[in-house]
Write an enzyme that holds these catalytic residues in place. Structure first.
Site, PDB file in Angstrom:
ATOM      1  N   LYS A  29       0.912  -1.177  -0.055  1.00  0.00           N
ATOM      2  CA  LYS A  29       0.115  -0.073  -0.006  1.00  0.00           C
ATOM      3  C   LYS A  29       0.888   1.281   0.096  1.00  0.00           C
ATOM      4  O   LYS A  29       2.063   1.185   0.576  1.00  0.00           O
ATOM      5  CB  LYS A  29      -0.872  -0.038   0.997  1.00  0.00           C
ATOM      6  CG  LYS A  29      -1.985   1.064   1.266  1.00  0.00           C
ATOM      7  CD  LYS A  29      -3.097   0.899   2.441  1.00  0.00           C
ATOM      8  CE  LYS A  29      -4.064   1.990   2.531  1.00  0.00           C
ATOM      9  NZ  LYS A  29      -4.952   1.886   3.781  1.00  0.00           N
ATOM     10  N   SER A  61      -9.727   1.559   2.549  1.00  0.00           N
ATOM     11  CA  SER A  61      -8.795   2.674   1.759  1.00  0.00           C
ATOM     12  C   SER A  61      -7.747   1.693   1.152  1.00  0.00           C
ATOM     13  O   SER A  61      -7.535   2.265  -0.080  1.00  0.00           O
ATOM     14  CB  SER A  61      -8.138   3.613   2.631  1.00  0.00           C
ATOM     15  OG  SER A  61      -7.258   2.912   3.609  1.00  0.00           O
ATOM     16  N   SER A  83     -10.004  -0.686   6.665  1.00  0.00           N
ATOM     17  CA  SER A  83      -9.576  -0.404   5.605  1.00  0.00           C
ATOM     18  C   SER A  83      -8.789  -1.983   4.861  1.00  0.00           C
ATOM     19  O   SER A  83      -8.389  -1.682   3.887  1.00  0.00           O
ATOM     20  CB  SER A  83      -8.477   0.904   5.426  1.00  0.00           C
ATOM     21  OG  SER A  83      -9.164   1.682   5.313  1.00  0.00           O
TER      22      SER A  83
HETATM   23  N1  GLN Z   1     -13.154   3.925   5.925  1.00  0.00           N
HETATM   24  C1  GLN Z   1     -12.670   4.227   7.171  1.00  0.00           C
HETATM   25  C2  GLN Z   1     -12.386   5.759   7.304  1.00  0.00           C
HETATM   26  O1  GLN Z   1     -12.491   6.494   6.362  1.00  0.00           O
HETATM   27  C3  GLN Z   1     -11.642   3.424   7.488  1.00  0.00           C
HETATM   28  C4  GLN Z   1     -10.525   3.810   6.995  1.00  0.00           C
HETATM   29  C5  GLN Z   1      -9.054   2.868   7.160  1.00  0.00           C
HETATM   30  O2  GLN Z   1      -9.362   1.844   8.080  1.00  0.00           O
HETATM   31  N2  GLN Z   1      -8.030   3.340   7.231  1.00  0.00           N
HETATM   32  O3  GLN Z   1     -11.795   6.378   8.146  1.00  0.00           O
END
Ligand code: GLN
Length: 480
Positions: free
Chosen positions: A76, A151, A175
């Site tokens: 990532k 994400s 995410s």
């Molecule tokens: N979708 C969640 C957020 O926007 C989780 C994101 C994540 O786990 N990095 O914060």
């Protein structure tokens, strides 16, 4: 050709017949052929092939090889890999090059893995669809009109589309698990503190964990064996010896008590998703597990509390992106700016709208007069969520839920409504708030062919048990 198995690739490489090159060539070919999915921000083509050739030479010479010999791995874009670009999917870090390796990168390299590229993500890991990337959207390999989740959507898509055997993601509120479910691969958020975050760009430090995406549970256990371990460079790293998570993975589920929390099967859950997840639970029951309905009542406050805690921590963590130290600087474009103007213009131009929204939310919630009403209250809710789980783990060994309330949604569908987007993580967030491990495992497809995943939670450091149950499911029960 099916998914690339990390386990089988590493075994094949050891017999010295050019297995590393074959596996890496295959991954790179897929990445090129399916470039329109937008999974990668950069492919490390030439150097990956060179490294694969070097590993094959080592194998041919009979040298000792690592546990991920020749296995193509994607990173990532928020993990540091020395000498390589890293942007966190943000314009603000355009042009930045890592000057050291994340601990997880070092661990992968020490086991002879081959890093094939960096994957797309929502900017600074804020989002559930990959559409908040400043560079490109990523498309779901099962249906390119739909999002891969986020994400870490690029990482999930890369494994689903056979461009890597393992991809690393980070999970602050879901995410790893949500995109894993939406793309039809396995994704693990380990126990808080199990995997070092040294070299991961921090979003919300009390929640962030690094974990792997793989095409099956056995590969996930292999990946965690390499990634997990104490690291004195991360002050939250657990003092635990390295462990082989493949040991005992075939132990089965006979007698295992699995809790089914009723709050996770209520309003908002898509009926096809519910059916497939209940089917997965029934399959485990058939293999000898004992299902038990349980209650996790504080789950309903988790999303609200999460968006306070995560935004507060983000507002503090992202303060370092000021145009002086990293990436984009407005004073390179405009001359004569005062320091204050340079900060403001750098951040104003460099950050996208979701990141700005979080910084403002977090700064507001932490400000004098509001702190107790928001941040302190959210922390209290967090303690109650954790208590809920600890109580549940007194009556059962694991907890089983859906990972995401719906299958993959269409690109653009939730972009104008942040609240709708935030609700994508309603089932994944409680696990981060409690610091416990969570794993998403594919459990079939909807009538329209969209992947669905179920989620297992365990008590802190119970990953071996989760792998046992996950492996029993994927071997015996099969997908619905
Ligand atoms: N979708 C969640 C957020 O926007 C989780 C994101 C994540 O786990 N990095 O914060």
């Amino acid at each position: 050709m099916g998914a690339i198995s990390a386990f089988e690739t590493a075994a094949a490489v050891k017999n010295g017949k050019g297995g590393a090159r074959k596996a890496v060539e295959h991954a790179l070919e897929q990445a090129e052929k399916k470039a329109s999915l937008g999974a990668f921000l950069e492919v490390f083509g030439k150097e990956a092939l060179e490294r694969a050739a070097a590993i094959d030479r080592k194998a041919a010479a009979g040298e000792k090889l690592g546990r991920l010999a020749g296995v193509p791995v994607a990173l990532k874009d928020n993990l540091l890999y020395s000498g390589h670009a890293m942007t966190c999917g943000s314009k603000l870090l355009a042009g930045y090059k890592s000057v050291y390796n994340a601990t997880v990168v070092e661990r992968l390299l020490a086991e002879d893995a081959v890093l094939v590229g960096r994957t797309n993500m929502d900017e600074f890991a804020m989002g559930s669809s990959c559409e908040n990337s400043a560079y490109q959207p990523t498309r779901n390999p099962a249906d390119p009109e739909r999002v891969p989740g986020g994400s870490s959507g690029g990482s999930a898509a890369a494994v689903a589309a056979d461009m890597a055997a393992i991809a690393l993601g980070s999970d602050t509120g879901g995410s790893i698990r949500q995109p894993a479910a939406l793309c039809g691969v396995v994704g693990l958020k380990p126990t808080y503190g199990l995997v070092s975050r040294f070299g991961l760009v921090a979003f919300a430090s009390s929640l962030d964990q690094i974990g792997p995406f793989t095409s099956d549970v056995r590969d996930c256990a292999l990946a965690l064996s390499v990634l997990a371990g104490h690291d004195r460079r991360d002050s939250t790293s657990a003092q635990r010896p390295d462990q082989d998570y493949l040991a005992g993975i075939d132990g089965g589920v006979k007698g295992l008590k699995i809790g089914i929390p009723k709050e996770y099967f209520g309003a908002g859950l898509d009926s096809e998703v519910e059916k497939l997840v209940r089917c997965a639970a029934a399959a485990l029951e058939k293999k000898g597990a004992v299902l038990k309905e349980i209650s996790l009542p504080y789950m309903k406050y988790a999303v609200a509390a999460y968006y306070i805690v995560a935004s507060c921590e983000a507002s503090s963590n992202l303060a370092r992106f000021d145009g002086v130290r990293y990436g984009y600087s407005a004073s390179k474009d405009d001359t004569g700016l005062t320091l204050q103007q340079a900060y403001e213009k750098t951040r104003g131009r460099g950050f996208g709208s979701e990141v700005k929204r979080r910084i403002m939310l977090g700064t507001y919630a932490l400000s004098a007069g509001y702190y107790d009403a928001y941040y302190a209250k959210a922390q209290k809710i967090r303690a109650l969520i954790r208590k809920d789980f600890m109580k549940a783990f007194q009556e059962c060994d694991l907890v089983l839920t859906p990972t995401s309330p719906t299958p993959a949604f269409k690109l653009g569908e939730k972009m104008s409504d942040p609240l709708q987007m935030y609700l994508s993580d309603v089932y994944t967030i409680p696990c981060n708030m409690a610091g416990i491990p969570g794993m998403s495992i594919p459990c079939g497809k909807t009538a329209a062919g969209l992947p669905v995943g179920f989620q297992l939670f365990g008590a802190p450091f119970s990953e071996p048990l989760m792998f046992r149950a996950g492996r029993a499911y994927e071997l015996g029960a099969g997908a619905a």
